[in-house]
Enzyme design. Structure first.
Site, mmCIF file in Angstrom:
data_model
loop_
_atom_site.group_PDB
_atom_site.id
_atom_site.type_symbol
_atom_site.label_atom_id
_atom_site.label_comp_id
_atom_site.label_asym_id
_atom_site.label_seq_id
_atom_site.Cartn_x
_atom_site.Cartn_y
_atom_site.Cartn_z
ATOM 1 N N GLU A 38 -9.857 -2.008 4.915
ATOM 2 C CA GLU A 38 -10.425 -1.658 6.211
ATOM 3 C C GLU A 38 -11.715 -2.447 6.477
ATOM 4 O OE1 GLU A 38 -8.582 -0.022 8.041
ATOM 5 O OE2 GLU A 38 -7.746 1.794 7.174
ATOM 6 N N ASP A 48 0.818 -1.211 0.000
ATOM 7 C CA ASP A 48 0.000 0.000 0.000
ATOM 8 C C ASP A 48 0.855 1.266 0.000
ATOM 9 O OD1 ASP A 48 0.915 -0.325 2.619
ATOM 10 O OD2 ASP A 48 -1.042 -0.904 3.387
ATOM 11 N N ASN A 83 -7.717 -2.583 14.086
ATOM 12 C CA ASN A 83 -9.084 -2.864 13.645
ATOM 13 C C ASN A 83 -9.141 -4.098 12.751
ATOM 14 O OD1 ASN A 83 -7.924 -2.031 11.289
ATOM 15 N ND2 ASN A 83 -9.229 -0.239 10.983
ATOM 16 N N HIS A 140 -7.401 -4.622 9.993
ATOM 17 C CA HIS A 140 -7.145 -4.418 8.561
ATOM 18 C C HIS A 140 -5.887 -5.166 8.095
ATOM 19 C CE1 HIS A 140 -4.552 -0.460 8.876
ATOM 20 N NE2 HIS A 140 -3.864 -1.527 9.208
HETATM 21 P P1 PGA Z 1 1.980 -1.554 12.588
HETATM 22 O O1 PGA Z 1 0.816 -1.601 11.520
HETATM 23 O O2 PGA Z 1 2.989 -2.547 12.165
HETATM 24 O O3 PGA Z 1 2.492 -0.142 12.511
HETATM 25 O O4 PGA Z 1 1.377 -1.883 13.920
HETATM 26 C C1 PGA Z 1 0.329 -2.848 11.125
HETATM 27 C C2 PGA Z 1 -0.783 -2.633 10.140
HETATM 28 O O5 PGA Z 1 -1.535 -1.658 10.289
HETATM 29 O O6 PGA Z 1 -0.904 -3.435 9.209
#
Ligand code: PGA
Length: 267
Positions: free
Chosen positions: A162, A84, A155, A157
């Site tokens: 999302e 992404d 959450n 995702h």
């Molecule tokens: P993080 O994010 O590694 O910064 O906790 C993980 C994600 O949102 O996929």
């Protein structure tokens, strides 16, 4: 130093390996990636990796860089595709995932620049759909992803797919596209951007369909803040409300690497 998993579980059809701390889980992820590179190179003469950003994979990249520096791992015949990118954002913005990948991995290894693919946060909005389609076709033309590295959002995702009200059947068909970030995602990015209002509210993300089509999926989750999402994804039903739970659609190809803090809800 490699630490063996302290426990291995089998949940929703997926291998789940528990590690005492983030460091040992990250080393395990790096070693899996290295094995994928070695196997794919032996089979097809090249390896195609799907890479992730965020705080979790930093340690994984540090280990891959260390293996490269030790002369044990080359990326000469590797191609990478990132999950992404914020939208809109310039590649050279300090907060872009282009910058993250360069700073954490690309500048240290022998990956050819033209083989490092990221979604383009500067594409005009009218061309975003075509750009996303081209990104997917590039992955296909490269022979598909040998491995997709993933993190999980608080959450649930994966990438920037999302939570949504879609049926699971519709969600697993989602392709690469421009999306709006969920309030939890924006709040988690607030520290990086300086405030929640400054978080870029949209992003380009690989679709759930593309993620699920990888020949192997490595999900790395560490820290107590991930425990609730991890437990929901591994113990609950497959639902688009918790996108990581949809990995059960690729259960036989998915490995979860989790530290004890993130596994708290599994006991
Ligand atoms: P993080 O994010 O590694 O910064 O906790 C993980 C994600 O949102 O996929």
């Amino acid at each position: 130093m490699k630490t063996p998993p302290s426990r291995t579980l089998f949940l929703s059809g997926m291998d789940v390996k528990l590690y005492p701390d983030p460091e040992s889980a990250s080393i395990a992820a790096a070693m899996l990636i290295e094995q994928v590179i070695v196997d794919a190179r032996a089979k097809r003469g090249k390896a195609v990796l799907g890479l992730a950003t965020g705080s979790t994979p930093r340690r994984v990249y540090a280990h891959l860089v260390a293996r490269h520096r030790a002369g044990e791992l080359s990326f000469r015949d590797v191609s990478t595709y990132n999950l992404d990118e914020y939208y809109p954002i310039a590649a050279n913005d300090p907060l872009s995932y282009h910058t993250y990948m360069y700073d954490n991995l690309f500048k240290f290894i022998d990956l050819a620049p033209e083989r490092a693919h990221l979604l383009d946060g500067t594409i005009s909005e009218g061309l975003a759909g075509a750009h996303a389609g081209l990104f997917e076709r590039s992955i296909e033309a490269d022979g598909g992803l040998d491995a997709q590295l993933l993190g999980i959002g608080r959450n649930g995702h994966i990438g920037f797919n999302e939570p949504s009200d879609l049926t699971p059947e519709a969600a697993i068909k989602l392709g690469t596209r421009l999306v709006e970030l969920h309030p939890t995602t924006r709040s988690d990015a607030a520290a990086e951007f300086g405030s929640v209002e400054r978080v870029i509210p949209r992003a380009l993300t690989l679709g759930i369909a593309t993620i699920l089509s990888a020949r192997s999926i490595i999900m790395l989750a560490t820290g107590p803040h991930k425990a609730e999402a991890v437990a929901g994804a591994l113990l609950g039903p497959a639902t688009a409300q918790l996108p990581a739970s949809l990995l059960s659609y690729a259960a036989a190809r998915t490995t979860w690497l989790i530290d004890h803090a993130a596994a708290r809800g599994l006991e």
